[in-house]
Design an enzyme around this catalytic site. Structure first.
Site, short mmCIF file in Angstrom:
data_model
loop_
_atom_site.label_atom_id
_atom_site.label_comp_id
_atom_site.label_asym_id
_atom_site.label_seq_id
_atom_site.Cartn_x
_atom_site.Cartn_y
_atom_site.Cartn_z
N CYS A 160 -4.71 -34.06 -11.99
CA CYS A 160 -4.90 -33.72 -12.76
C CYS A 160 -6.62 -33.03 -12.78
O CYS A 160 -6.54 -33.09 -12.10
CB CYS A 160 -5.29 -35.15 -14.15
SG CYS A 160 -6.22 -34.73 -15.39
N CYS A 215 -3.05 -26.68 -15.03
CA CYS A 215 -2.58 -28.46 -15.17
C CYS A 215 -1.03 -29.07 -14.73
O CYS A 215 -0.18 -28.02 -14.74
CB CYS A 215 -2.12 -28.01 -16.09
SG CYS A 215 -2.20 -29.46 -17.72
N1 DGL Z 1 -5.51 -31.13 -16.43
C1 DGL Z 1 -4.46 -31.76 -17.10
C2 DGL Z 1 -3.73 -31.99 -15.21
O1 DGL Z 1 -4.38 -31.65 -14.38
C3 DGL Z 1 -4.08 -33.25 -17.75
C4 DGL Z 1 -4.84 -32.92 -18.98
C5 DGL Z 1 -4.61 -33.45 -20.66
O2 DGL Z 1 -4.48 -35.27 -20.34
O3 DGL Z 1 -4.52 -33.21 -20.78
O4 DGL Z 1 -3.24 -33.05 -15.77
#
Ligand code: DGL
Length: 275
Positions: free
Chosen positions: A202, A87
């Site tokens: 993301c 993330c």
């Molecule tokens: N999957 C997450 C990232 O790589 C973010 C998603 C969220 O906003 O929680 O930033």
């Protein structure tokens, strides 16, 4: 060299210790998919912090404190061999704090792939599509200063795409116009050049990559860091010739409690038992 980048020695590794893959929601599954290919002999635990999703709008200090607290619990519960923080929004704000709080744990992070984009671009126009949190981060600005000073980098913070990706993957109807509006600012055209690379900053976004390709005003490379992250994790985990867990189902844990039908089906389709 910080402790977190030393490969683990085979002697120090218990055979059944899992690799923990973490995200706020389903995005980390794009990284898990690659990690399993490269590290087939290990058990994986996937943790989605869906109780706190989306991370994109959180204040930095609150999110950092939340993540340090949550990982304290996750490390106690799962005793992982290694954590992949799949993330960008979490790692760019809390990577250093996690490493400082848990110096014995190896954390493999996820940050926007600005360096490879700067190396690959021919036009010099690169966009970074990420959550509002990730584009605000000093960490992200630092990557641009260090690796892309000769490029024109446009940061596009999308307030909605992570949630749209969650809906899309669960089979809900996501209108093209909603996605088109979120990706439109990535496409920059000057008199002599136009954007040729969009960094998927993301981990939710690779799920929408085919939709992005279909809706893009012109073809670009959509840079997904998942394989590079998996390679990094592989380099830290000692190889074991024989699969140790041939029958063990990897599992998913959701911080919000029992999964609804669509989430359970999604996790099961990735071969994850939901507990
Ligand atoms: N999957 C997450 C990232 O790589 C973010 C998603 C969220 O906003 O929680 O930033």
């Amino acid at each position: 060299m910080p402790a977190s980048v030393h490969p683990l020695s085979a002697a120090a590794v218990a055979v059944d210790q899992p690799i923990l893959v973490f995200d706020s929601g389903i995005g980390g599954l794009t990284v898990l998919r690659e990690a399993r290919v490269l590290i087939p002999e290990r058990r994986f635990v996937y943790v989605a912090d869906d109780a706190a999703f989306p991370y994109g709008g959180w204040a930095e200090a609150d999110l950092r404190a939340h993540l340090v607290r949550l990982f304290g619990r996750l490390l106690r519960e799962h005793a992982p061999l290694l954590c992949i923080v799949a993330c960008n929004t979490a790692f760019t704000v809390a990577g250093a704090a996690l490493r400082a709080a848990y110096p014995d744990m190896r954390f493999v992070g996820t940050v926007p792939a600005i360096k490879p984009a700067a190396e690959r671009t021919r036009s010099g126009l690169v966009s970074v599509l990420a959550t509002p949190g990730t584009v605000r981060r000093e960490y992200t600005r630092g990557l641009i200063r260090s690796f892309a000073a000769r490029c024109q980098v446009r940061l596009v913070g999308s307030p909605r795409l992570a949630a749209l990706a969650e809906a899309y993957v669960r089979g809900e109807n996501v209108p093209d116009d909603a996605i088109r509006a979120e990706i439109a600012p990535c496409f920059v055209e000057t008199a002599s050049a136009r954007t040729d690379i969009v960094v998927l900053g993301c981990t939710h976004y690779p799920f929408l990559a085919n939709v992005f390709r279909r809706l893009a005003p012109w073809p670009v490379d959509w840079l997904d860091p998942a394989e590079a992250i998996a390679r990094r994790a592989r380099s830290l985990v000692p190889r074991i010739e024989q699969a140790l867990h041939p029958d063990a189902a990897d599992e998913a844990r959701l911080t919000a409690g029992p999964a609804d039908f669509a989430t359970r089906r999604l996790m099961n389709s990735f071969g994850l038992r939901v507990s």
